[in-house]
Design a protein around this motif. Structure first.
Motif, PDB file in Angstrom:
ATOM      1  N   TYR A 187      -3.642  -3.664   1.390  1.00 19.60           N
ATOM      2  CA  TYR A 187      -3.685  -4.886   2.196  1.00 19.60           C
ATOM      3  C   TYR A 187      -2.833  -4.729   3.440  1.00 19.60           C
ATOM      4  O   TYR A 187      -3.103  -5.301   4.489  1.00 19.60           O
ATOM      5  CB  TYR A 187      -3.149  -6.076   1.412  1.00 19.60           C
ATOM      6  N   PRO A 213       0.467  -4.473  -1.954  1.00 21.33           N
ATOM      7  CA  PRO A 213      -0.185  -3.166  -2.007  1.00 21.33           C
ATOM      8  C   PRO A 213      -0.508  -2.667  -0.604  1.00 21.33           C
ATOM      9  O   PRO A 213      -0.849  -3.450   0.278  1.00 21.33           O
ATOM     10  CB  PRO A 213      -1.479  -3.437  -2.789  1.00 21.33           C
ATOM     11  N   TYR A 214      -0.402  -1.361  -0.439  1.00 24.55           N
ATOM     12  CA  TYR A 214      -0.620  -0.777   0.877  1.00 24.55           C
ATOM     13  C   TYR A 214      -2.055  -0.997   1.356  1.00 24.55           C
ATOM     14  O   TYR A 214      -2.311  -1.047   2.545  1.00 24.55           O
ATOM     15  CB  TYR A 214      -0.282   0.717   0.837  1.00 24.55           C
ATOM     16  N   ARG A 240       6.273  -5.361  -2.535  1.00 20.22           N
ATOM     17  CA  ARG A 240       5.287  -5.143  -3.593  1.00 20.22           C
ATOM     18  C   ARG A 240       3.859  -5.331  -3.098  1.00 20.22           C
ATOM     19  O   ARG A 240       2.921  -5.093  -3.847  1.00 20.22           O
ATOM     20  CB  ARG A 240       5.545  -6.147  -4.738  1.00 20.22           C
ATOM     21  N   ARG A 248      -1.732   4.443  -2.594  1.00 21.59           N
ATOM     22  CA  ARG A 248      -1.004   3.604  -3.547  1.00 21.59           C
ATOM     23  C   ARG A 248       0.207   2.994  -2.876  1.00 21.59           C
ATOM     24  O   ARG A 248       0.705   3.492  -1.887  1.00 21.59           O
ATOM     25  CB  ARG A 248      -0.510   4.456  -4.725  1.00 21.59           C
ATOM     26  N   GLY A 249       0.704   1.922  -3.403  1.00 22.23           N
ATOM     27  CA  GLY A 249       1.921   1.348  -2.865  1.00 22.23           C
ATOM     28  C   GLY A 249       3.127   2.040  -3.465  1.00 22.23           C
ATOM     29  O   GLY A 249       3.012   3.065  -4.117  1.00 22.23           O
ATOM     30  N   GLU A 283       6.857   1.300  -5.698  1.00 20.42           N
ATOM     31  CA  GLU A 283       7.426   0.307  -6.613  1.00 20.42           C
ATOM     32  C   GLU A 283       8.918   0.117  -6.341  1.00 20.42           C
ATOM     33  O   GLU A 283       9.696   1.062  -6.466  1.00 20.42           O
ATOM     34  CB  GLU A 283       7.220   0.783  -8.057  1.00 20.42           C
TER      35      GLU A 283
END
Lengths: 158, 500
Positions: free
Chosen positions: B391, B388-389, B386, B230-231, B233
């Motif tokens: 990418y 996303p990880y 922001r 997950r990224g 926030e």
């Protein structure tokens, strides 16, 4: 250079700090491996050091550190060995190895696809649409920077 | 004094050449761009971007690298403030109050404070470098092999102090770095050492695959494991400019941080982390309301940020004048200089003054450029955070692989990097920090050569280290540092500092 790595073990009730024990074993193994590889090199004397002197000195010190860490793992309480994240570590490694193997054979564009395709399995894999978009962006960017910009002799297509 | 201005003038002349300005700008921009990405600290950023500079002329390459380095530092602070992810130990302190401010909606103010404090510290420290560099280089000319050995010991012990966790493991990491540096053909005897009959290893290991594996790949694996892909926030930003009250609170802290950083950064093994830790501790002691620290005190951002920038920049002093890198980033810089055929050391200043002074002047320009670049672009960096990880990390992977390949156009280096990636991950699992390893790796050949020369000259007499005055002084510092580490009260404090 040794890549000996001992996978962390499950927590055993008798060990007080499995993490330190494993670290100590790894360090000692590297040191012993180094000493063994250096066994035939002339060491010379302090006044006239030969090629074997420094490696032996460093390996001996490393062995001391490894034993000390092991000793601490047995005598002092410490953190447990942490689990090994197989999925990311294997996927990333395989992806990079695949890139290295494919670059000279199939060219940059396909090697990048293999790299991000396999590497993507390390996390949450992208769906085909976004993956293709990312592939196109990265391939174009790399060709622009490294091939056109820096003039690197890269094979781009198969 | 007049000499210094004449020299700086010469340097300014070099650094405002249009192409050099462009390199400086690009370096700061790309450095920030990569440095902002979560999980990539300054060391990893510089390692990732090194290959780009191989194709530039030496002066341009160094100017760009220096720009990358400031950009990476600043980018790291942005990530620390907005998402509480310190890319490197030097921005751990910024995390505490910076992120607290961000959660109160004052993230913009924290970022601006960090930028302005860094600018101030950067400009002051650049002048310190210009003043302190030449005399130090003069001292360095009196250095013999014994002094170099003693100096490197001080640097290595300093690296031990700054590493997290166990002292024994930190020493072991240095030793492994030294061991890795021996791979290849021994220059004196022609003996192949640790080459395993692989021709690519005959010339030794390159530090690019080593650094990218240990810092780039291993970090990706750790990040994926910790966030499960997950990224993160980032906190929202409302206003950017600090109020007058903020300025009043922040500037004395920034000033103290700068002085601390400029002083501690000069010590081999000192540098950004130590400066930031000391500054935070100092501000907490000086504050009227110490309880506000950790809850968004602006002094807790301004002080450490000024200190880590000053410290990071002051660590150029031992690197440029003595040729001794004092931390992992400087080790990378030394590696980059060697690739361009420049041997860092006291002779640079006299033999290549336009390179030395050009680089120093470009530090001034780089710092100004960084602020001009960053204040308007903060919104962009936030958006970048922001991404996303899912990418982000494939992109980092591609960059690591091509960057390493481009070094010699040899896929073998890419394989080596993969190996070091796994090794780096294993080290993290075992709570061993890889930064001292990199330092040991870069210092290894120098240490071996100087040790054997010192012993040759003294005919094997070890007392040479304590009978020559400069060497004796440095040895005393080394022993003092070692005693400090072993002192129980200091050990406790060090552990507390890293746990905070």
């Amino acid at each position: 250079m040794t890549h000996t790595r001992t996978p962390p073990r499950r927590r055993s009730p008798r060990l007080r700090s499995p993490q330190d024990l494993v670290a100590g074993l790894l360090l000692s193994a590297i040191a012993l491996g180094g000493l063994w590889l250096a066994r035939d090199w002339a060491a010379g004397s302090l006044a006239l050091m030969q090629a074997g002197f420094f490696p032996r000195l460093i390996c001996a010190l490393l062995l001391a550190m490894g034993l000390a860490t092991m000793l601490r793992g047995l005598t002092a309480d410490g953190p447990p060995a942490q689990g090994w994240a197989w999925r990311p570590s294997v996927a990333i490694t395989v992806a990079v190895v695949a890139f290295a193997a494919l670059l000279d054979r199939l060219g940059l564009v396909l090697a990048i696809l293999a790299l991000i395709g396999i590497g993507g399995l390390a996390g949450r894999p992208l769906r085909p649409g976004p993956l293709t978009a990312l592939w196109a962006t990265l391939a174009t960017g790399c060709i622009a920077i490294f091939s056109w910009g820096l003039g690197l002799p890269l094979q781009i297509w198969p | 004094m007049i000499d210094i201005f004449a020299n700086l003038w010469l340097g300014l002349g070099v650094s405002v050449e249009p192409m050099n300005l462009v390199y400086c700008f690009l370096g700061a921009l790309i450095g920030t761009l990569i440095g902002v990405l979560p999980g990539i600290g300054p060391t990893a950023t510089v390692a990732l971007l090194l290959p780009i500079t191989f194709y530039l002329p030496p002066v341009g390459a160094l100017i760009m690298l220096a720009g990358i380095f400031y950009g990476a530092q600043y980018g790291g602070s942005t990530t620390a403030i907005l998402v509480k992810l310190p890319g490197e130990s030097s921005s751990v302190m910024t995390c505490l109050d910076g992120n607290a401010m961000a959660r109160q909606g004052r993230g913009g103010v924290a970022l601006a404070t960090a930028a302005l404090a860094s600018l101030f510290a950067g400009v002051v420290t650049t002048l310190v470098i210009a003043v302190a560099g030449p005399p130090l280089a003069g001292v360095a000319l009196a250095f013999g092999p014994a002094e170099y050995v003693a100096l490197m010991l001080v640097g290595l012990i300093g690296a031990v102090i700054l590493a997290h966790g166990s002292v024994i493991k930190a020493v072991a990491m240095i030793l492994i770095g030294l061991l890795l540096s021996m791979v290849g053909t021994d220059i004196n005897s022609g003996q192949m050492r640790f080459t395993f009959d692989i021709p690519q290893l005959y010339d030794g290991l390159d530090f690019v695959p080593l650094a990218m594996g240990l810092f780039g790949l291993a970090d990706i694996i750790v990040n994926l494991e910790e966030t499960e892909g997950r990224g993160v926030e980032p906190a929202p930003i409302h206003r950017l400019w600090p109020t007058l009250q903020d300025f009043r609170d922040a500037w004395p802290a920034a000033l103290r941080g700068t002085v601390l950083g400029a002083f501690l950064g000069i010590l081999p093994g000192g540098g950004a982390t130590l400066s930031a830790f000391s500054s935070y501790a100092l501000e907490k002691k000086m504050a009227r309301d110490p309880a506000s620290f950790g809850k968004g005190a602006i002094q807790g951002v301004a002080g450490p940020e000024a200190a880590n920038n000053a410290g990071a920049q002051a660590s150029f002093i031992p690197m440029l004048s003595l040729g001794i890198p004092s931390n992992a980033v400087m080790a990378l810089m030394v590696g980059a200089m060697m690739i361009h055929g420049i041997t860092p050391g006291p002779q640079i200043m006299t033999k290549q003054p336009e390179l030395f002074w050009g680089m120093i002047a470009s530090m001034l320009i780089g710092n100004v450029m960084l602020v001009v670049l960053n204040l308007p672009l903060i919104g962009l960096w936030v958006r970048l955070l922001r991404v996303p990880y899912a990418y982000l990390f494939p992109a980092i992977l591609v960059f690591c692989c091509i960057g390493t390949y481009s070094l010699k156009n040899d896929p073998f280096d890419v394989l080596l990097m993969a190996g070091f990636g796994v090794f780096g991950y294993a080290l993290k699992k075992l709570d061993c920090e890889p930064a001292p390893l990199l330092l040991g790796f870069v210092l290894g050949p120098m240490l071996e050569e100087n040790l054997s020369r010192a012993m040759l000259l003294s005919q094997g007499d070890l007392t040479v280290f304590v009978t020559r005055p400069i060497s004796a002084g440095l040895m005393a510092v080394a022993v003092g540092l070692l005693a400090l580490i072993l002192l129980p009260t200091f050990r406790r404090q060090r552990e507390v500092a890293f746990r905070d």
